[in-house]
Design a protein around this motif. Structure first.
Motif, PDB file in Angstrom:
ATOM      1  N   GLY A  58      56.029  65.917  37.646  1.00 30.02           N
ATOM      2  CA  GLY A  58      56.508  67.375  38.451  1.00 30.02           C
ATOM      3  C   GLY A  58      57.126  68.839  38.128  1.00 30.02           C
ATOM      4  O   GLY A  58      57.514  69.602  37.848  1.00 30.02           O
ATOM      5  N   SER A  59      57.456  68.473  36.348  1.00 28.13           N
ATOM      6  CA  SER A  59      57.810  69.216  35.457  1.00 28.13           C
ATOM      7  C   SER A  59      57.632  68.700  34.073  1.00 28.13           C
ATOM      8  O   SER A  59      57.447  68.110  33.367  1.00 28.13           O
ATOM      9  N   VAL A  60      57.490  70.466  33.542  1.00 32.74           N
ATOM     10  CA  VAL A  60      57.152  70.301  32.339  1.00 32.74           C
ATOM     11  C   VAL A  60      58.398  70.944  31.617  1.00 32.74           C
ATOM     12  O   VAL A  60      58.373  71.333  30.150  1.00 32.74           O
ATOM     13  N   ARG A  61      59.420  71.516  31.937  1.00 33.40           N
ATOM     14  CA  ARG A  61      60.653  71.592  31.087  1.00 33.40           C
ATOM     15  C   ARG A  61      61.465  70.359  29.733  1.00 33.40           C
ATOM     16  O   ARG A  61      60.507  68.861  30.094  1.00 33.40           O
ATOM     17  N   LYS A  62      61.773  70.796  28.816  1.00 29.48           N
ATOM     18  CA  LYS A  62      61.726  70.126  27.692  1.00 29.48           C
ATOM     19  C   LYS A  62      62.407  68.968  27.811  1.00 29.48           C
ATOM     20  O   LYS A  62      63.006  68.102  27.739  1.00 29.48           O
ATOM     21  N   ASP A  63      63.583  69.099  28.802  1.00 28.74           N
ATOM     22  CA  ASP A  63      64.801  68.812  28.505  1.00 28.74           C
ATOM     23  C   ASP A  63      64.769  67.786  30.435  1.00 28.74           C
ATOM     24  O   ASP A  63      65.675  66.934  30.390  1.00 28.74           O
ATOM     25  N   SER A  64      63.399  67.598  31.202  1.00 23.57           N
ATOM     26  CA  SER A  64      63.179  67.120  32.161  1.00 23.57           C
ATOM     27  C   SER A  64      63.943  66.184  32.046  1.00 23.57           C
ATOM     28  O   SER A  64      63.134  64.650  31.400  1.00 23.57           O
ATOM     29  N   PHE A  65      64.371  65.641  33.879  1.00 19.80           N
ATOM     30  CA  PHE A  65      65.227  64.825  33.978  1.00 19.80           C
ATOM     31  C   PHE A  65      64.305  63.199  34.724  1.00 19.80           C
ATOM     32  O   PHE A  65      64.497  62.344  34.720  1.00 19.80           O
ATOM     33  N   ASN A  66      63.396  64.406  35.204  1.00 20.30           N
ATOM     34  CA  ASN A  66      62.655  63.150  35.601  1.00 20.30           C
ATOM     35  C   ASN A  66      61.330  62.837  34.735  1.00 20.30           C
ATOM     36  O   ASN A  66      60.765  61.143  35.037  1.00 20.30           O
ATOM     37  N   ARG A  67      60.822  63.777  33.655  1.00 23.17           N
ATOM     38  CA  ARG A  67      60.508  62.862  32.410  1.00 23.17           C
ATOM     39  C   ARG A  67      60.827  61.479  31.287  1.00 23.17           C
ATOM     40  O   ARG A  67      60.195  60.955  31.595  1.00 23.17           O
ATOM     41  N   THR A 118      58.702  62.953  39.930  1.00 18.18           N
ATOM     42  CA  THR A 118      59.534  64.099  40.338  1.00 18.18           C
ATOM     43  C   THR A 118      60.279  65.891  40.502  1.00 18.18           C
ATOM     44  O   THR A 118      61.189  64.557  41.442  1.00 18.18           O
ATOM     45  N   PRO A 119      60.474  66.673  40.684  1.00 19.24           N
ATOM     46  CA  PRO A 119      62.015  66.912  40.949  1.00 19.24           C
ATOM     47  C   PRO A 119      61.740  67.639  42.659  1.00 19.24           C
ATOM     48  O   PRO A 119      59.716  68.062  42.314  1.00 19.24           O
ATOM     49  N   GLU A 120      62.830  68.430  42.712  1.00 18.33           N
ATOM     50  CA  GLU A 120      62.073  69.038  43.866  1.00 18.33           C
ATOM     51  C   GLU A 120      62.219  70.903  44.005  1.00 18.33           C
ATOM     52  O   GLU A 120      63.572  70.923  42.985  1.00 18.33           O
ATOM     53  N   TYR A 121      61.247  71.815  43.811  1.00 17.79           N
ATOM     54  CA  TYR A 121      61.560  72.888  43.933  1.00 17.79           C
ATOM     55  C   TYR A 121      61.821  73.577  45.352  1.00 17.79           C
ATOM     56  O   TYR A 121      60.511  72.992  45.516  1.00 17.79           O
ATOM     57  N   ASN A 122      62.451  74.439  45.590  1.00 21.22           N
ATOM     58  CA  ASN A 122      62.817  75.179  46.968  1.00 21.22           C
ATOM     59  C   ASN A 122      62.252  74.584  48.030  1.00 21.22           C
ATOM     60  O   ASN A 122      61.325  74.935  49.317  1.00 21.22           O
ATOM     61  N   HIS A 123      62.978  72.630  48.476  1.00 23.44           N
ATOM     62  CA  HIS A 123      63.020  72.351  49.351  1.00 23.44           C
ATOM     63  C   HIS A 123      61.598  71.224  49.451  1.00 23.44           C
ATOM     64  O   HIS A 123      61.016  70.730  50.459  1.00 23.44           O
ATOM     65  N   SER A 124      60.329  71.562  48.376  1.00 22.17           N
ATOM     66  CA  SER A 124      59.215  71.209  48.112  1.00 22.17           C
ATOM     67  C   SER A 124      58.689  70.430  46.883  1.00 22.17           C
ATOM     68  O   SER A 124      59.548  70.190  45.970  1.00 22.17           O
ATOM     69  N   ALA A 178      63.835  62.736  41.042  1.00 27.92           N
ATOM     70  CA  ALA A 178      65.204  62.993  40.241  1.00 27.92           C
ATOM     71  C   ALA A 178      65.825  64.525  40.904  1.00 27.92           C
ATOM     72  O   ALA A 178      65.325  65.146  40.660  1.00 27.92           O
ATOM     73  N   SER A 179      67.189  64.698  40.880  1.00 29.07           N
ATOM     74  CA  SER A 179      67.716  65.939  40.664  1.00 29.07           C
ATOM     75  C   SER A 179      69.276  65.960  40.715  1.00 29.07           C
ATOM     76  O   SER A 179      69.984  65.170  40.786  1.00 29.07           O
ATOM     77  N   PRO A 180      69.375  66.941  39.973  1.00 29.83           N
ATOM     78  CA  PRO A 180      71.136  66.710  39.676  1.00 29.83           C
ATOM     79  C   PRO A 180      72.305  67.100  41.226  1.00 29.83           C
ATOM     80  O   PRO A 180      72.996  66.801  41.204  1.00 29.83           O
ATOM     81  N   GLY A 181      71.598  67.540  41.544  1.00 31.62           N
ATOM     82  CA  GLY A 181      71.383  67.534  43.574  1.00 31.62           C
ATOM     83  C   GLY A 181      72.278  66.254  43.667  1.00 31.62           C
ATOM     84  O   GLY A 181      71.569  65.380  43.442  1.00 31.62           O
TER      85      GLY A 181
HETATM   86  C1  LIG Z   1      62.504  76.504  41.175  1.00 33.86           C
HETATM   87  C2  LIG Z   1      63.369  75.376  41.345  1.00 33.86           C
HETATM   88  C3  LIG Z   1      63.950  75.682  42.553  1.00 33.86           C
HETATM   89  C4  LIG Z   1      64.623  74.321  42.320  1.00 33.86           C
HETATM   90  N1  LIG Z   1      64.931  73.926  44.006  1.00 33.86           N
HETATM   91  C5  LIG Z   1      65.257  72.768  44.015  1.00 33.86           C
HETATM   92  C6  LIG Z   1      65.678  72.330  45.457  1.00 33.86           C
HETATM   93  O1  LIG Z   1      65.363  72.381  46.706  1.00 33.86           O
HETATM   94  N2  LIG Z   1      66.291  70.598  45.794  1.00 33.86           N
HETATM   95  C7  LIG Z   1      66.922  70.790  44.083  1.00 33.86           C
HETATM   96  O2  LIG Z   1      67.572  69.507  44.575  1.00 33.86           O
HETATM   97  N3  LIG Z   1      67.282  70.919  43.353  1.00 33.86           N
HETATM   98  C8  LIG Z   1      66.487  72.311  43.141  1.00 33.86           C
HETATM   99  N4  LIG Z   1      66.284  72.465  41.609  1.00 33.86           N
HETATM  100  C9  LIG Z   1      66.762  72.066  40.949  1.00 33.86           C
HETATM  101  C10 LIG Z   1      66.665  70.865  40.068  1.00 33.86           C
HETATM  102  O3  LIG Z   1      66.440  69.851  40.799  1.00 33.86           O
HETATM  103  C11 LIG Z   1      66.614  71.570  38.742  1.00 33.86           C
HETATM  104  O4  LIG Z   1      66.409  72.311  37.931  1.00 33.86           O
HETATM  105  C12 LIG Z   1      65.921  69.914  37.913  1.00 33.86           C
HETATM  106  O5  LIG Z   1      67.102  69.491  36.678  1.00 33.86           O
HETATM  107  C13 LIG Z   1      64.673  69.662  38.000  1.00 33.86           C
HETATM  108  O6  LIG Z   1      63.850  68.840  37.083  1.00 33.86           O
HETATM  109  P1  LIG Z   1      63.602  68.271  35.724  1.00 33.86           P
HETATM  110  O7  LIG Z   1      64.579  67.802  35.175  1.00 33.86           O
HETATM  111  O8  LIG Z   1      63.188  67.100  35.951  1.00 33.86           O
HETATM  112  O9  LIG Z   1      63.221  69.624  35.365  1.00 33.86           O
HETATM  113  C14 LIG Z   1      65.261  74.169  41.650  1.00 33.86           C
HETATM  114  C15 LIG Z   1      65.107  74.168  40.267  1.00 33.86           C
HETATM  115  C16 LIG Z   1      63.898  75.483  40.105  1.00 33.86           C
HETATM  116  C17 LIG Z   1      64.222  75.953  38.493  1.00 33.86           C
END
Ligand SMILES: Cc1cc2nc3c(=O)[nH]c(=O)nc-3n(C[C@H](O)[C@H](O)[C@H](O)COP(=O)(O)O)c2cc1C
Length: 179
Positions: A8-17, A73-79, A108-111
């Motif tokens: 669910g992430s295209v970020r270069k250093d994505s934790f999820n990838r 996948t990461p979570e974006y904006n609670h979804s 996975a998320s840093p949160g």
């Molecule tokens: C648009 C956006 C929304 C985000 N919303 C949340 C969120 O709702 N909950 C959360 O725990 N982290 C959220 N994050 C932080 C991501 O967990 C964090 O950027 C994570 O490293 C993304 O995953 P990735 O490393 O695989 O790219 C958000 C990040 C972005 C860019």
């Protein structure tokens, strides 16, 4: 066993990838893992669903051919990130290639909560009639504070997390075999 991975992430250093790559390597005696390029899919278009572009055809065929699907996948904006929802919308139409397919969700998320809210939504989406995927029950994988559990190369260094994943992947294999 063939696993198709949706990231669910295209970020270069994505934790999820990196976690998907870690899984592909650590469990290679049981699974071959292919990450599907969902970032190359166009936006879902109902006007094109019966005759979709080549990228969509290839993607659907890979989902169909896989024994199971791994979603990391990461979570974006609670979804659920839009890129992932878009990919699922494509497979939810016409030939229903996800129906009855075993799925394992990992996030996975840093949160602290590690994508709990995303996965609640994702579970609902995967249960929609056009998707009808079979989510591995009883094994939820939320990797919170992921930045403290992984080194720069993408290796998961937190022993508890690795042990937990070992158990989940074993359960997933048994689940796939039972289908
Ligand atoms: C648009 C956006 C929304 C985000 N919303 C949340 C969120 O709702 N909950 C959360 O725990 N982290 C959220 N994050 C932080 C991501 O967990 C964090 O950027 C994570 O490293 C993304 O995953 P990735 O490393 O695989 O790219 C958000 C990040 C972005 C860019």
């Amino acid at each position: 066993m063939k696993l198709a991975a949706l990231i669910g992430s295209v970020r270069k250093d994505s934790f999820n990838r990196k976690i998907a790559d870690f899984i592909g390597e650590r469990y290679q005696s049981d699974f071959t893992l292919e990450k599907l390029g969902i970032q190359e899919l166009p936006y879902f278009d109902q006007d094109q669903e019966t005759d979709p572009p080549e990228s969509v055809r290839t993607f659907k065929q890979k989902v169909k051919d896989a024994d199971a699907i791994l979603i990391v996948t990461p979570e974006y904006n609670h979804s659920v990130p839009g890129i992932l929802k878009n990919a699922i919308d494509w497979v939810s139409r016409i030939d229903l290639v996800m129906a009855g397919k075993p799925v394992l969700m990992i996030g996975a998320s840093p949160g602290f909560l590690g994508t709990v809210r995303c996965q609640l939504h994702l579970k609902q989406i995967l249960a929609a009639p056009g998707v009808s995927a079979l989510v591995l029950p009883g094994n939820e994988v939320f990797i919170g504070e992921v930045h403290k559990k992984m080194d720069d190369t993408g290796k998961i260094t937190d022993e508890g997390t690795v042990e937990f994943l070992d158990g989940v992947m074993k359960n997933f294999k048994t689940f796939i075999e039972s289908k």
